[in-house]
Design an enzyme around this catalytic site. Sequence first.
Site, PDB file in Angstrom:
ATOM      1  N   LYS A  11       0.822  -1.213   0.000  1.00 17.57           N
ATOM      2  CA  LYS A  11       0.000   0.000   0.000  1.00 17.57           C
ATOM      3  C   LYS A  11       0.867   1.279   0.000  1.00 17.57           C
ATOM      4  O   LYS A  11       2.083   1.216   0.240  1.00 17.57           O
ATOM      5  CB  LYS A  11      -0.939  -0.039   1.212  1.00 17.57           C
ATOM      6  CG  LYS A  11      -1.954  -1.202   1.160  1.00 17.57           C
ATOM      7  CD  LYS A  11      -2.925  -1.133   2.330  1.00 17.57           C
ATOM      8  CE  LYS A  11      -3.961  -2.254   2.267  1.00 17.57           C
ATOM      9  NZ  LYS A  11      -4.975  -2.147   3.355  1.00 17.57           N
ATOM     10  N   HIS A 117      -2.057  -5.454   1.483  1.00 17.23           N
ATOM     11  CA  HIS A 117      -3.327  -6.159   1.259  1.00 17.23           C
ATOM     12  C   HIS A 117      -2.996  -7.581   0.844  1.00 17.23           C
ATOM     13  O   HIS A 117      -1.998  -7.817   0.164  1.00 17.23           O
ATOM     14  CB  HIS A 117      -4.131  -5.494   0.128  1.00 17.23           C
ATOM     15  CG  HIS A 117      -5.269  -6.364  -0.354  1.00 17.23           C
ATOM     16  ND1 HIS A 117      -6.490  -6.389   0.271  1.00 17.23           N
ATOM     17  CD2 HIS A 117      -5.332  -7.283  -1.354  1.00 17.23           C
ATOM     18  CE1 HIS A 117      -7.272  -7.281  -0.347  1.00 17.23           C
ATOM     19  NE2 HIS A 117      -6.592  -7.832  -1.340  1.00 17.23           N
ATOM     20  N   GLU A 128      -9.474 -10.990  -7.600  1.00 16.51           N
ATOM     21  CA  GLU A 128      -8.525  -9.880  -7.424  1.00 16.51           C
ATOM     22  C   GLU A 128      -7.343  -9.965  -8.400  1.00 16.51           C
ATOM     23  O   GLU A 128      -6.876  -8.943  -8.892  1.00 16.51           O
ATOM     24  CB  GLU A 128      -8.028  -9.858  -5.975  1.00 16.51           C
ATOM     25  CG  GLU A 128      -9.126  -9.442  -5.005  1.00 16.51           C
ATOM     26  CD  GLU A 128      -8.696  -9.443  -3.552  1.00 16.51           C
ATOM     27  OE1 GLU A 128      -9.521  -9.116  -2.695  1.00 16.51           O
ATOM     28  OE2 GLU A 128      -7.515  -9.764  -3.266  1.00 16.51           O
TER      29      GLU A 128
END
Length: 142
Positions: A11, A117, A128
């Site tokens: 992130k 994540h 995803e």
Amino acid sequence: MAIERTLSIIKPDAVAKNVIGKIYSRFETNGLKVIAAKMAWLSAQEAGEFYAVHKARPFYADLVKFMTSGPVMIQVLEGEDAIAKNRDLMGATDPKKAAPGTIRADFAESIDANAVHGSDAPETAQVEIAFFFPAMNVYSGR
Ligand code: UDP
């Protein structure tokens, strides 16, 4: 145990801290191979769609804002039990509750700026991975 694939995102907070290599090293020393990777600065639409499952949660708007606050490093990890293994390496969502030695315990500041994540189940991993990588850009590590 089966060979699995999972989606990982480093992130904006961890990218800004310059710890991509340190986090990759944890994947590699724990049997997870990077088989696709790209850096991206997500748009609000992309981040909003990626986290659509959290749309009704009170933190959704802040989460989208945070995920678009700077570039992220996105990768597919492959290895035995990759989904659970990556979750173990990440540690609990709230870094204050994350076990010592986990990525979040070592690199994250708060529950919203929490460094990484990772997909939480085979179904979400598949969705995803497809969200960010066309199949032709994912290379089996075997
Ligand atoms: N999140 C947050 N506040 C909360 C709970 C979650 O900002 O109270 C953010 C946090 O960045 C987290 C993400 O929303 O990583 C997704 O939440 P989830 O419960 O799926 O946690 P994760 O699977 O990332 O550990």
